[in-house]
Design a protein around this motif. Structure first.
Motif, mmCIF file in Angstrom:
data_model
loop_
_atom_site.group_PDB
_atom_site.id
_atom_site.type_symbol
_atom_site.label_atom_id
_atom_site.label_comp_id
_atom_site.label_asym_id
_atom_site.label_seq_id
_atom_site.Cartn_x
_atom_site.Cartn_y
_atom_site.Cartn_z
ATOM 1 N N GLU A 40 -30.065 -49.856 -5.794
ATOM 2 C CA GLU A 40 -30.339 -49.402 -4.427
ATOM 3 C C GLU A 40 -31.358 -50.298 -3.732
ATOM 4 O OE1 GLU A 40 -31.553 -45.326 -4.831
ATOM 5 O OE2 GLU A 40 -29.505 -44.638 -5.219
ATOM 6 N N LYS A 41 -32.335 -50.777 -4.482
ATOM 7 C CA LYS A 41 -33.387 -51.622 -3.918
ATOM 8 C C LYS A 41 -33.001 -53.097 -3.910
ATOM 9 C CE LYS A 41 -36.894 -48.515 -3.806
ATOM 10 N NZ LYS A 41 -38.035 -48.377 -2.976
ATOM 11 N N GLY A 42 -31.884 -53.441 -4.542
ATOM 12 C CA GLY A 42 -31.469 -54.836 -4.627
ATOM 13 C C GLY A 42 -32.339 -55.646 -5.574
ATOM 14 N N ALA A 43 -32.958 -54.965 -6.520
ATOM 15 C CA ALA A 43 -33.834 -55.636 -7.505
ATOM 16 C C ALA A 43 -33.014 -56.053 -8.707
ATOM 17 C CB ALA A 43 -34.954 -54.683 -7.924
ATOM 18 N N GLU A 44 -33.425 -57.150 -9.310
ATOM 19 C CA GLU A 44 -32.751 -57.614 -10.525
ATOM 20 C C GLU A 44 -33.620 -57.273 -11.723
ATOM 21 O OE1 GLU A 44 -31.132 -61.551 -10.497
ATOM 22 O OE2 GLU A 44 -30.895 -61.482 -8.335
ATOM 23 N N ARG B 140 -42.333 -63.628 -16.482
ATOM 24 C CA ARG B 140 -41.491 -62.772 -17.319
ATOM 25 C C ARG B 140 -42.305 -61.561 -17.746
ATOM 26 N NH1 ARG B 140 -38.657 -66.132 -21.830
ATOM 27 N NH2 ARG B 140 -37.555 -64.163 -22.018
ATOM 28 N N LEU B 141 -41.714 -60.375 -17.587
ATOM 29 C CA LEU B 141 -42.447 -59.156 -17.856
ATOM 30 C C LEU B 141 -41.564 -58.178 -18.623
ATOM 31 C CD1 LEU B 141 -45.143 -57.681 -16.024
ATOM 32 C CD2 LEU B 141 -43.189 -56.154 -15.946
ATOM 33 N N PHE C 243 -49.641 -51.030 -9.773
ATOM 34 C CA PHE C 243 -49.025 -52.348 -9.634
ATOM 35 C C PHE C 243 -50.084 -53.393 -9.245
ATOM 36 C CE2 PHE C 243 -47.271 -55.496 -6.703
ATOM 37 C CZ PHE C 243 -46.371 -56.141 -7.539
ATOM 38 N N LYS C 244 -50.858 -53.099 -8.230
ATOM 39 C CA LYS C 244 -51.890 -54.037 -7.768
ATOM 40 C C LYS C 244 -52.918 -54.314 -8.864
ATOM 41 C CE LYS C 244 -51.452 -52.982 -2.889
ATOM 42 N NZ LYS C 244 -52.064 -52.368 -1.699
ATOM 43 N N ASN C 245 -53.308 -53.297 -9.602
ATOM 44 C CA ASN C 245 -54.274 -53.478 -10.687
ATOM 45 C C ASN C 245 -53.714 -54.354 -11.798
ATOM 46 O OD1 ASN C 245 -56.395 -52.015 -9.560
ATOM 47 N ND2 ASN C 245 -55.735 -50.104 -10.480
ATOM 48 N N ILE C 246 -52.464 -54.143 -12.154
ATOM 49 C CA ILE C 246 -51.851 -54.953 -13.213
ATOM 50 C C ILE C 246 -51.748 -56.408 -12.769
ATOM 51 C CG2 ILE C 246 -49.729 -55.346 -14.521
ATOM 52 C CD1 ILE C 246 -49.393 -52.217 -14.480
ATOM 53 N N VAL C 247 -51.314 -56.643 -11.536
ATOM 54 C CA VAL C 247 -51.226 -58.018 -11.022
ATOM 55 C C VAL C 247 -52.607 -58.658 -11.011
ATOM 56 C CG1 VAL C 247 -50.706 -59.426 -8.986
ATOM 57 C CG2 VAL C 247 -49.111 -57.643 -9.714
ATOM 58 N N ALA D 147 -41.540 -58.376 -6.569
ATOM 59 C CA ALA D 147 -42.650 -59.321 -6.440
ATOM 60 C C ALA D 147 -42.337 -60.667 -7.084
ATOM 61 C CB ALA D 147 -43.915 -58.723 -7.053
ATOM 62 N N GLY D 148 -41.107 -60.823 -7.582
ATOM 63 C CA GLY D 148 -40.698 -62.111 -8.121
ATOM 64 C C GLY D 148 -40.753 -62.246 -9.625
ATOM 65 N N TYR D 149 -41.036 -61.166 -10.321
ATOM 66 C CA TYR D 149 -41.070 -61.211 -11.782
ATOM 67 C C TYR D 149 -39.666 -61.039 -12.349
ATOM 68 C CZ TYR D 149 -46.155 -60.869 -11.738
ATOM 69 O OH TYR D 149 -47.482 -61.111 -11.537
ATOM 70 N N ASP D 150 -39.416 -61.648 -13.489
ATOM 71 C CA ASP D 150 -38.185 -61.490 -14.251
ATOM 72 C C ASP D 150 -38.453 -60.342 -15.218
ATOM 73 O OD1 ASP D 150 -35.811 -61.788 -15.637
ATOM 74 O OD2 ASP D 150 -36.456 -63.586 -16.692
ATOM 75 N N VAL D 151 -37.929 -59.159 -14.922
ATOM 76 C CA VAL D 151 -38.312 -57.941 -15.634
ATOM 77 C C VAL D 151 -37.205 -57.464 -16.573
ATOM 78 C CG1 VAL D 151 -39.078 -55.546 -15.372
ATOM 79 C CG2 VAL D 151 -39.685 -57.248 -13.640
ATOM 80 N N THR D 152 -37.621 -57.112 -17.786
ATOM 81 C CA THR D 152 -36.761 -56.410 -18.723
ATOM 82 C C THR D 152 -37.377 -55.041 -18.954
ATOM 83 O OG1 THR D 152 -36.078 -58.450 -19.837
ATOM 84 C CG2 THR D 152 -35.810 -56.392 -21.069
ATOM 85 N N GLY D 153 -36.604 -53.991 -18.719
ATOM 86 C CA GLY D 153 -37.067 -52.634 -18.935
ATOM 87 C C GLY D 153 -36.408 -52.048 -20.166
#
Length: 90
Positions: free
Chosen positions: A79-83, A38-39, A22-26, A56-62
């Motif tokens: 469970e994590k409350g992530a969108e 947007r990711l 994660f840190k490397n990608i950021v 971390a505040g990204y708008d993620v589509t998986g």
């Protein structure tokens, strides 16, 4: 194919350095001036990275081929409350 794997995937992957990835990608995104939020996470599996980016505040589509992996990702994100928007490849 992934039906039996999805429930155990995170157990098998527990030694993977997701936080380091994660840190490397950021770092790479910032280094090359990619400041958008947007990711798209292709092959998101159980959503570990998607959730990290969402937190971390990204708008993620998986996106994943496996509906079972996406079910695990949905549970994890809730469970994590992530969108995280999750979609199966058609």
């Amino acid at each position: 194919m992934y039906e039996s794997l999805s429930a155990l995937y995170d157990v098998y992957m527990e030694d993977v350095p997701y936080e380091k990835w994660f840190k490397n990608i950021v770092y790479i995104l910032k280094k090359y001036g990619q400041n958008g939020k947007r990711l798209l996470d292709l092959g998101c599996g159980t959503g570990t990275m998607a959730v990290m980016f969402s937190e971390a505040g990204y708008d993620v589509t998986g996106i994943d081929l496996s509906e079972d992996m996406l079910a695990e990702a949905k549970q994890k994100s809730e469970e994590k409350g992530a969108e995280v928007f999750l979609a199966v490849r058609i």
